[in-house]
Design a protein around this motif. Structure first.
Motif, PDB file in Angstrom:
ATOM      1  N   SER A  66      -2.201  -6.180 -16.004  1.00 58.43           N
ATOM      2  CA  SER A  66      -2.672  -5.509 -14.786  1.00 58.43           C
ATOM      3  C   SER A  66      -4.069  -4.943 -14.982  1.00 58.43           C
ATOM      4  O   SER A  66      -4.914  -5.012 -14.078  1.00 58.43           O
ATOM      5  CB  SER A  66      -1.699  -4.391 -14.390  1.00 58.43           C
ATOM      6  N   ASP A  67      -4.310  -4.379 -16.175  1.00 59.25           N
ATOM      7  CA  ASP A  67      -5.634  -3.829 -16.458  1.00 59.25           C
ATOM      8  C   ASP A  67      -6.690  -4.930 -16.492  1.00 59.25           C
ATOM      9  O   ASP A  67      -7.842  -4.723 -16.086  1.00 59.25           O
ATOM     10  CB  ASP A  67      -5.633  -3.090 -17.798  1.00 59.25           C
ATOM     11  N   GLN A  68      -6.276  -6.096 -16.947  1.00 63.23           N
ATOM     12  CA  GLN A  68      -7.216  -7.206 -17.050  1.00 63.23           C
ATOM     13  C   GLN A  68      -7.588  -7.764 -15.680  1.00 63.23           C
ATOM     14  O   GLN A  68      -8.760  -8.040 -15.407  1.00 63.23           O
ATOM     15  CB  GLN A  68      -6.612  -8.324 -17.917  1.00 63.23           C
ATOM     16  N   TYR A  69      -6.597  -7.896 -14.790  1.00 62.84           N
ATOM     17  CA  TYR A  69      -6.858  -8.549 -13.492  1.00 62.84           C
ATOM     18  C   TYR A  69      -7.093  -7.559 -12.360  1.00 62.84           C
ATOM     19  O   TYR A  69      -7.676  -7.906 -11.332  1.00 62.84           O
ATOM     20  CB  TYR A  69      -5.691  -9.481 -13.135  1.00 62.84           C
ATOM     21  N   LYS A  70      -6.597  -6.323 -12.493  1.00 67.50           N
ATOM     22  CA  LYS A  70      -6.836  -5.259 -11.512  1.00 67.50           C
ATOM     23  C   LYS A  70      -6.595  -5.718 -10.065  1.00 67.50           C
ATOM     24  O   LYS A  70      -7.489  -5.655  -9.215  1.00 67.50           O
ATOM     25  CB  LYS A  70      -8.255  -4.709 -11.656  1.00 67.50           C
ATOM     26  N   ILE A  71      -5.393  -6.187  -9.824  1.00 68.90           N
ATOM     27  CA  ILE A  71      -5.033  -6.648  -8.485  1.00 68.90           C
ATOM     28  C   ILE A  71      -4.747  -5.451  -7.577  1.00 68.90           C
ATOM     29  O   ILE A  71      -4.016  -4.531  -7.946  1.00 68.90           O
ATOM     30  CB  ILE A  71      -3.797  -7.566  -8.545  1.00 68.90           C
ATOM     31  N   ASP A  72      -5.388  -5.459  -6.391  1.00 67.34           N
ATOM     32  CA  ASP A  72      -5.115  -4.420  -5.404  1.00 67.34           C
ATOM     33  C   ASP A  72      -5.224  -5.021  -4.009  1.00 67.34           C
ATOM     34  O   ASP A  72      -5.313  -6.248  -3.853  1.00 67.34           O
ATOM     35  CB  ASP A  72      -6.070  -3.235  -5.576  1.00 67.34           C
ATOM     36  N   ASP A  73      -5.249  -4.176  -2.980  1.00 66.57           N
ATOM     37  CA  ASP A  73      -5.293  -4.667  -1.595  1.00 66.57           C
ATOM     38  C   ASP A  73      -6.565  -5.434  -1.276  1.00 66.57           C
ATOM     39  O   ASP A  73      -6.621  -6.200  -0.303  1.00 66.57           O
ATOM     40  CB  ASP A  73      -5.144  -3.491  -0.621  1.00 66.57           C
ATOM     41  N   ASN A  74      -7.605  -5.242  -2.087  1.00 68.78           N
ATOM     42  CA  ASN A  74      -8.877  -5.917  -1.828  1.00 68.78           C
ATOM     43  C   ASN A  74      -9.041  -7.210  -2.625  1.00 68.78           C
ATOM     44  O   ASN A  74     -10.079  -7.873  -2.526  1.00 68.78           O
ATOM     45  CB  ASN A  74     -10.043  -4.969  -2.154  1.00 68.78           C
ATOM     46  N   SER A  75      -8.029  -7.563  -3.414  1.00 71.77           N
ATOM     47  CA  SER A  75      -8.125  -8.772  -4.241  1.00 71.77           C
ATOM     48  C   SER A  75      -8.116 -10.027  -3.369  1.00 71.77           C
ATOM     49  O   SER A  75      -7.438 -10.081  -2.337  1.00 71.77           O
ATOM     50  CB  SER A  75      -6.972  -8.820  -5.234  1.00 71.77           C
ATOM     51  N   THR A  76      -8.869 -11.023  -3.807  1.00 67.71           N
ATOM     52  CA  THR A  76      -8.922 -12.294  -3.079  1.00 67.71           C
ATOM     53  C   THR A  76      -7.702 -13.137  -3.423  1.00 67.71           C
ATOM     54  O   THR A  76      -6.992 -12.874  -4.404  1.00 67.71           O
ATOM     55  CB  THR A  76     -10.185 -13.077  -3.441  1.00 67.71           C
ATOM     56  N   ALA A  77      -7.460 -14.179  -2.629  1.00 65.89           N
ATOM     57  CA  ALA A  77      -6.344 -15.082  -2.876  1.00 65.89           C
ATOM     58  C   ALA A  77      -6.483 -15.755  -4.234  1.00 65.89           C
ATOM     59  O   ALA A  77      -5.500 -15.972  -4.948  1.00 65.89           O
ATOM     60  CB  ALA A  77      -6.267 -16.132  -1.764  1.00 65.89           C
ATOM     61  N   GLU A  78      -7.731 -16.071  -4.610  1.00 64.65           N
ATOM     62  CA  GLU A  78      -7.976 -16.725  -5.901  1.00 64.65           C
ATOM     63  C   GLU A  78      -7.643 -15.773  -7.056  1.00 64.65           C
ATOM     64  O   GLU A  78      -7.061 -16.189  -8.077  1.00 64.65           O
ATOM     65  CB  GLU A  78      -9.441 -17.171  -6.000  1.00 64.65           C
ATOM     66  N   GLU A  79      -8.006 -14.492  -6.901  1.00 65.31           N
ATOM     67  CA  GLU A  79      -7.720 -13.508  -7.949  1.00 65.31           C
ATOM     68  C   GLU A  79      -6.213 -13.288  -8.097  1.00 65.31           C
ATOM     69  O   GLU A  79      -5.693 -13.182  -9.210  1.00 65.31           O
ATOM     70  CB  GLU A  79      -8.424 -12.189  -7.613  1.00 65.31           C
ATOM     71  N   ILE A  80      -5.525 -13.230  -6.979  1.00 63.90           N
ATOM     72  CA  ILE A  80      -4.070 -13.051  -7.013  1.00 63.90           C
ATOM     73  C   ILE A  80      -3.406 -14.257  -7.657  1.00 63.90           C
ATOM     74  O   ILE A  80      -2.494 -14.118  -8.491  1.00 63.90           O
ATOM     75  CB  ILE A  80      -3.528 -12.822  -5.588  1.00 63.90           C
ATOM     76  N   GLU A  81      -3.878 -15.445  -7.298  1.00 65.27           N
ATOM     77  CA  GLU A  81      -3.308 -16.667  -7.868  1.00 65.27           C
ATOM     78  C   GLU A  81      -3.539 -16.714  -9.375  1.00 65.27           C
ATOM     79  O   GLU A  81      -2.649 -17.105 -10.145  1.00 65.27           O
ATOM     80  CB  GLU A  81      -3.920 -17.889  -7.196  1.00 65.27           C
ATOM     81  N   ALA A  82      -4.721 -16.306  -9.813  1.00 64.89           N
ATOM     82  CA  ALA A  82      -5.028 -16.300 -11.251  1.00 64.89           C
ATOM     83  C   ALA A  82      -4.111 -15.337 -11.990  1.00 64.89           C
ATOM     84  O   ALA A  82      -3.622 -15.636 -13.090  1.00 64.89           O
ATOM     85  CB  ALA A  82      -6.489 -15.927 -11.470  1.00 64.89           C
ATOM     86  N   TYR A  83      -3.873 -14.169 -11.390  1.00 69.63           N
ATOM     87  CA  TYR A  83      -2.966 -13.190 -11.997  1.00 69.63           C
ATOM     88  C   TYR A  83      -1.552 -13.744 -12.097  1.00 69.63           C
ATOM     89  O   TYR A  83      -0.891 -13.611 -13.147  1.00 69.63           O
ATOM     90  CB  TYR A  83      -2.972 -11.896 -11.181  1.00 69.63           C
ATOM     91  N   GLN A  84      -1.076 -14.360 -11.032  1.00 68.82           N
ATOM     92  CA  GLN A  84       0.273 -14.911 -11.019  1.00 68.82           C
ATOM     93  C   GLN A  84       0.441 -16.019 -12.053  1.00 68.82           C
ATOM     94  O   GLN A  84       1.483 -16.128 -12.701  1.00 68.82           O
ATOM     95  CB  GLN A  84       0.614 -15.422  -9.615  1.00 68.82           C
ATOM     96  N   GLU A  85      -0.593 -16.834 -12.212  1.00 65.37           N
ATOM     97  CA  GLU A  85      -0.535 -17.898 -13.225  1.00 65.37           C
ATOM     98  C   GLU A  85      -0.501 -17.299 -14.628  1.00 65.37           C
ATOM     99  O   GLU A  85       0.246 -17.779 -15.497  1.00 65.37           O
ATOM    100  CB  GLU A  85      -1.740 -18.830 -13.067  1.00 65.37           C
ATOM    101  N   ALA A  86      -1.288 -16.259 -14.861  1.00 65.84           N
ATOM    102  CA  ALA A  86      -1.292 -15.596 -16.168  1.00 65.84           C
ATOM    103  C   ALA A  86       0.066 -14.952 -16.446  1.00 65.84           C
ATOM    104  O   ALA A  86       0.574 -15.001 -17.578  1.00 65.84           O
ATOM    105  CB  ALA A  86      -2.401 -14.557 -16.219  1.00 65.84           C
ATOM    106  N   LEU A  87       0.647 -14.338 -15.423  1.00 62.90           N
ATOM    107  CA  LEU A  87       1.964 -13.721 -15.573  1.00 62.90           C
ATOM    108  C   LEU A  87       3.025 -14.775 -15.878  1.00 62.90           C
ATOM    109  O   LEU A  87       3.887 -14.573 -16.744  1.00 62.90           O
ATOM    110  CB  LEU A  87       2.340 -12.956 -14.299  1.00 62.90           C
ATOM    111  N   ALA A  88       2.946 -15.918 -15.199  1.00 58.93           N
ATOM    112  CA  ALA A  88       3.900 -17.005 -15.435  1.00 58.93           C
ATOM    113  C   ALA A  88       3.802 -17.513 -16.866  1.00 58.93           C
ATOM    114  O   ALA A  88       4.804 -17.793 -17.520  1.00 58.93           O
ATOM    115  CB  ALA A  88       3.657 -18.138 -14.437  1.00 58.93           C
TER     116      ALA A  88
END
Length: 550
Positions: A66-88
């Motif tokens: 979470s600290d690395q990707y810092k996803i919040d309400d302002n995150s882009t779809a690409e940033e969210i997708e990157a976080y989800q892939e890293a989590l997977a």
């Protein structure tokens, strides 16, 4: 739970307890008896496996991600997708997932995260990641005395007993079931689930012969039926029961008569009441068509005389005298019966007599074919290697804490009742003992009574209050019975007499100050359960198919 559908892309989530607000929609005004009867039909619902659960990667790893990707309400779809892939990737690389498969595949999404999420995670952590740690939970249990009130073995865990943790793997699986349907059907589903789990590990090259079952509340009835009626005990090393209503609970009756109680009078209790059923109409619409719910009624083993009717003169009648099924559960002509027949089907708005009779026959069928038979089948039957804990307030002196007040008995008390003239039928036109107002669906029932001459003649004449100057006359109409609040000890649902399983059926029993639904959230309940699992696991040494060979 969700609505059954043949289309896997369709979903109608009905009952998923991911958080305190997960079921808030059932508290809305439109969630009345009609909606509940239609939506919560045991034949039309199934287990929902998509509930939330604690992820199997460590909290520190998740925080780092979470600290690395810092996803919040302002995150882009690409940033969210990157976080989800890293989590997977992180989850796929986890040792637990590689050995046991994902937690969703192990059924964790089928059970209430609010009640069991933390416990399941703690249990799996203790039995896998942490099991060999010198400062781990298991090691901390060595020598600890939990003050059991009954034990057929040395209570404290010994260092030698931790050897099984080194030699064997302990994957934690969960199984949700439809609590509306018969527990016998759920037991058959449990049998199939255990077979599939065994096959899964054998296909991976592991030895997997038997299981250890941990149950909560009604789940204990499912496990007992599987073990002792379906012959599943040959597949079980042992069972741990938590807050099991071993012989039923009188609260099942009282909730059918007035709705779910709120003993603490707090917001959380209010929401719970709104969700589970606010009154007899909402409770009857669901429970009267649901074998599982009715199988929680007091069985004959619960004892006789738990329902008490005390009239205004102090005369007392107690039921059942011999048979709860005929005297209370299918009784049709007494106002204190389990079910008010006119509440069975809120969809029968015109009062069609044929529909009414069919509904009653269906209800009687459930009581005799599913409730009585089920209770008889499991009566006095437990796996020979059973541990249990039950809830009670062990600190009370003269009064049980509100959160632990439990309905061991159900008591109706009558008083002479006065009401505005013509509000109820004239007493002389009603038969003694007849309910005068069928709209009463909470803690009161107003009943016709034989009045003395003085009582019949007594009147109070007045006005309706400020701004209402119409003359009103109040007269005695009969007696009003009030269902008394719970006052006995237990976990808030299961009274002590049902929570205490007889010594002859148990290896160990521990009384705990736990409430019913959140019982496994308490660290002491988790300790008892983990210790029992390790004790039970010693049986593997006596299993020729599993005994460890160096």
């Amino acid at each position: 739970m969700k609505t059954k559908t043949d289309n896997p892309d369709e979903t109608d989530e009905l009952w998923r307890l991911d958080s305190a607000l997960s079921l808030i929609n059932w508290s809305y005004p439109n969630s009345d008896a009609r909606k509940r009867k239609l939506k919560l039909d045991p034949d039309l619902v199934e287990v929902d496996s998509d509930g939330l659960f604690y992820p199997y990667v460590g909290v520190s790893q998740l925080n780092a991600l979470s600290d690395q990707y810092k996803i919040d309400d302002n995150s882009t779809a690409e940033e969210i997708e990157a976080y989800q892939e890293a989590l997977a990737r992180l989850m796929a690389d986890d040792p637990e997932a590689k050995l046991f498969g994902g937690r969703k595949e192990r059924g964790w999404g089928e059970v209430a995260r609010l009640s069991y999420g933390e416990f399941l995670d703690t249990l799996q952590h203790a039995l896998h990641r942490d099991k060999l740690s010198p400062s781990g939970i298991c090691q901390q249990l060595v020598g600890e005395i939990l003050k059991v009130e009954h034990s057929r073995q040395n209570e404290a865990l010994e260092n030698a007993e931790l050897k099984v943790l080194e030699q064997y793997l302990f994957p934690v699986h969960a199984m949700g079931y439809c609590w509306l349907g018969s527990n016998a059907d759920s037991a058959n589903a449990l049998a199939k689930r255990i077979e599939s789990i065994q096959a899964f590990y054998r296909d991976k090259g592991f030895k997997c012969h038997k299981v250890i079952l941990v149950t909560h509340s009604m789940g204990g009835l499912v496990a007992r039926y599987y073990s002792e009626v379906l012959g599943g005990n040959a597949q079980i090393y042992g069972v741990v029961h938590g807050v099991l209503p071993s012989v039923g609970a009188a609260a099942t009756y009282t909730r059918m008569k007035r709705g779910t109680e709120n003993p603490l009078s707090d917001i959380a209790g209010y929401v719970t009441t709104q969700i589970l059923g606010r009154d007899a109409a909402e409770m009857t619409a669901v429970c009267a068509q649901s074998p599982g719910a009715l199988q929680l009624l007091p069985a004959p083993e619960y004892g006789m005389g738990w329902l008490n009717i005390i009239d205004r003169h102090g005369n007392k009648e107690s039921y059942p005298k011999v048979d709860p099924y005929s005297e209370i559960y299918t009784c049709k002509d007494k106002w204190w019966r389990l079910v008010d027949p006119h509440l069975l089907n809120p969809l029968n708005e015109r009062g069609n007599k044929w529909v009414f009779e069919q509904n009653w026959k269906g209800f009687e069928n459930i009581i005799y074919r599913h409730v009585k038979k089920f209770q008889s089948d499991i009566s006095g039957k437990y796996h020979p290697n059973t541990y249990s804990f039950y809830g009670l307030d062990d600190s009370f002196v003269s009064k049980v804490e509100a959160s632990h007040t439990t309905q061991q008995t159900a008591i109706w008390k009558g008083t002479l009742w006065m009401a505005e003239e013509n509000t109820y039928p004239v007493p002389s036109s009603a038969l003694p003992g007849e309910q005068l107002d069928k709209r009463e669906v909470m803690q009161h029932r107003t009943i016709s009574d034989v009045l003395s001459a003085n009582e019949r003649d007594y009147q109070i004449v007045g006005t309706g209050g400020p701004g209402d100057y119409r003359q009103r006359t109040s007269v005695y109409v009969g007696q009003r019975f009030t269902l008394q609040d719970a006052a006995e000890n237990g976990d808030g649902t299961v009274p002590v007499i049902s929570g205490v399983i007889a010594d002859k059926h148990l290896v160990s029993r521990l009384p705990l100050k736990v409430e019913h639904e959140p019982a496994y959230k308490k660290p002491i309940a988790q300790k008892f359960t983990l210790r029992a699992i390790i004790k039970i696991a010693q049986e593997v040494n006596n299993d020729p198919l599993m005994a460890f060979k160096a």
